[in-house]
Design a protein around this motif. Structure first.
Motif, PDB file in Angstrom:
ATOM      1  N   VAL A   8       0.847  -1.196   0.000  1.00  0.00           N
ATOM      2  CA  VAL A   8       0.000   0.000   0.000  1.00  0.00           C
ATOM      3  C   VAL A   8       0.880   1.244   0.000  1.00  0.00           C
ATOM      4  CG1 VAL A   8      -1.618   1.347   1.411  1.00  0.00           C
ATOM      5  CG2 VAL A   8      -2.010  -1.088   1.040  1.00  0.00           C
ATOM      6  N   ALA A   9       1.930   1.231   0.807  1.00  0.00           N
ATOM      7  CA  ALA A   9       2.842   2.381   0.880  1.00  0.00           C
ATOM      8  C   ALA A   9       3.501   2.625  -0.475  1.00  0.00           C
ATOM      9  CB  ALA A   9       3.897   2.154   1.957  1.00  0.00           C
ATOM     10  N   ILE A  10       3.956   1.590  -1.130  1.00  0.00           N
ATOM     11  CA  ILE A  10       4.593   1.721  -2.443  1.00  0.00           C
ATOM     12  C   ILE A  10       3.596   2.281  -3.460  1.00  0.00           C
ATOM     13  CG2 ILE A  10       5.562   0.423  -4.392  1.00  0.00           C
ATOM     14  CD1 ILE A  10       6.881  -1.419  -2.228  1.00  0.00           C
ATOM     15  N   THR A  16       1.391   9.241  -5.864  1.00  0.00           N
ATOM     16  CA  THR A  16       1.707  10.630  -5.537  1.00  0.00           C
ATOM     17  C   THR A  16       2.740  11.200  -6.502  1.00  0.00           C
ATOM     18  OG1 THR A  16       1.202  10.183  -3.217  1.00  0.00           O
ATOM     19  CG2 THR A  16       2.458  12.179  -3.691  1.00  0.00           C
ATOM     20  N   VAL A  17       3.755  10.423  -6.804  1.00  0.00           N
ATOM     21  CA  VAL A  17       4.772  10.873  -7.762  1.00  0.00           C
ATOM     22  C   VAL A  17       4.119  11.157  -9.114  1.00  0.00           C
ATOM     23  CG1 VAL A  17       6.801  10.157  -9.089  1.00  0.00           C
ATOM     24  CG2 VAL A  17       6.732   9.762  -6.616  1.00  0.00           C
ATOM     25  N   LEU A  18       3.318  10.221  -9.586  1.00  0.00           N
ATOM     26  CA  LEU A  18       2.662  10.414 -10.883  1.00  0.00           C
ATOM     27  C   LEU A  18       1.757  11.645 -10.872  1.00  0.00           C
ATOM     28  CD1 LEU A  18       1.800   6.751 -11.902  1.00  0.00           C
ATOM     29  CD2 LEU A  18       3.554   8.255 -12.893  1.00  0.00           C
ATOM     30  N   SER A  35      -0.117  12.316   3.198  1.00  0.00           N
ATOM     31  CA  SER A  35       0.579  12.491   4.477  1.00  0.00           C
ATOM     32  C   SER A  35      -0.367  12.213   5.644  1.00  0.00           C
ATOM     33  CB  SER A  35       1.141  13.906   4.597  1.00  0.00           C
ATOM     34  OG  SER A  35       2.069  14.159   3.589  1.00  0.00           O
ATOM     35  N   LEU A  36      -1.551  12.797   5.607  1.00  0.00           N
ATOM     36  CA  LEU A  36      -2.531  12.570   6.664  1.00  0.00           C
ATOM     37  C   LEU A  36      -2.955  11.108   6.723  1.00  0.00           C
ATOM     38  CD1 LEU A  36      -4.791  15.733   6.150  1.00  0.00           C
ATOM     39  CD2 LEU A  36      -3.253  15.298   8.085  1.00  0.00           C
ATOM     40  N   PHE A  37      -3.214  10.528   5.561  1.00  0.00           N
ATOM     41  CA  PHE A  37      -3.653   9.132   5.482  1.00  0.00           C
ATOM     42  C   PHE A  37      -2.563   8.188   5.991  1.00  0.00           C
ATOM     43  CE2 PHE A  37      -4.535   5.109   3.353  1.00  0.00           C
ATOM     44  CZ  PHE A  37      -5.890   4.959   3.601  1.00  0.00           C
ATOM     45  N   SER A  38      -1.320   8.458   5.624  1.00  0.00           N
ATOM     46  CA  SER A  38      -0.210   7.634   6.103  1.00  0.00           C
ATOM     47  C   SER A  38      -0.140   7.666   7.621  1.00  0.00           C
ATOM     48  CB  SER A  38       1.123   8.127   5.525  1.00  0.00           C
ATOM     49  OG  SER A  38       1.159   7.952   4.144  1.00  0.00           O
ATOM     50  N   VAL A  50       8.003   7.878   5.776  1.00  0.00           N
ATOM     51  CA  VAL A  50       8.740   7.664   4.531  1.00  0.00           C
ATOM     52  C   VAL A  50       7.852   7.897   3.305  1.00  0.00           C
ATOM     53  CG1 VAL A  50       9.795   5.849   3.095  1.00  0.00           C
ATOM     54  CG2 VAL A  50      10.536   6.167   5.459  1.00  0.00           C
ATOM     55  N   VAL A  51       6.587   7.513   3.377  1.00  0.00           N
ATOM     56  CA  VAL A  51       5.709   7.579   2.196  1.00  0.00           C
ATOM     57  C   VAL A  51       5.651   8.979   1.587  1.00  0.00           C
ATOM     58  CG1 VAL A  51       3.302   7.380   1.412  1.00  0.00           C
ATOM     59  CG2 VAL A  51       4.372   5.512   2.688  1.00  0.00           C
TER      60      VAL A  51
END
Length: 170
Positions: A8-10, A16-18, A35-38, A50-51
């Motif tokens: 899920v993190a990956i 997010t990058v895309l 960030s909030l969800f992580s 890290v995410v």
């Protein structure tokens, strides 16, 4: 279970990058929402931190580095910590998204005003800096709510359906 959290993190990092490198309205990204969800759902605190940082860094490799990176990355860390307060509350997710959007706007624009040399370092320059940033804020807050709604809404739906059914059959 650990493998699924890492997966899920990956996926969140890749998405997010895309979202940052593919064409989109300025500042309409899922960075705050991720960030909030992580913070809310990744129980491993290191992984939660890290995410968003990794997503920002990888996309900044493509987009280019900038002077506000310490401010922006610091805010992402703070947002993960805010996320820890959300847990499963939709109203808290809404509230922290709103607070996060406003705080990000204020902090980053104060940093732009103080360090960019684009504005005079007086009240007039500060006002001009904030006025010029309003169009970006509109996109930012809209993106924050859209992506937070998707992430937290999907998790709420999963918790009420799929995960509830799994608990009942176990």
């Amino acid at each position: 279970m650990f493998q699924s959290r890492v997966s899920v993190a990956i996926l969140m990092v890749i998405a997010t990058v895309l979202s940052r490198i593919l064409p989109h309205p300025p500042n309409f990204t899922p960075v705050l929402a991720v960030s909030l969800f992580s913070g809310a759902y990744l129980t491993d605190r290191k992984l939660a931190l890290v995410v968003p940082i990794l997503a920002m860094f990888v996309s900044d490799l493509y987009l280019g580095f900038h002077d506000l990176m310490p401010v922006v990355y610091g805010f992402m860390v703070l947002s993960v910590l805010f996320g820890k307060q959300i847990k499963t509350s939709v109203s808290k997710a809404f509230g922290y998204t709103l607070i996060g959007s406003v705080v990000f706007f204020v902090v980053t624009n104060l940093a732009v005003w103080a360090t960019s040399g684009m504005y005079s370092l007086n009240v007039s320059g500060l006002r001009e800096c904030f006025v010029m940033a309003i169009p970006f804020f509109q996109n930012s807050i809209l993106g924050d709510f859209v992506y937070s709604g998707i992430l937290f809404g999907a998790m709420t739906l999963l918790n009420r359906t799929v995960f509830q059914t799994a608990k009942q059959t176990a």
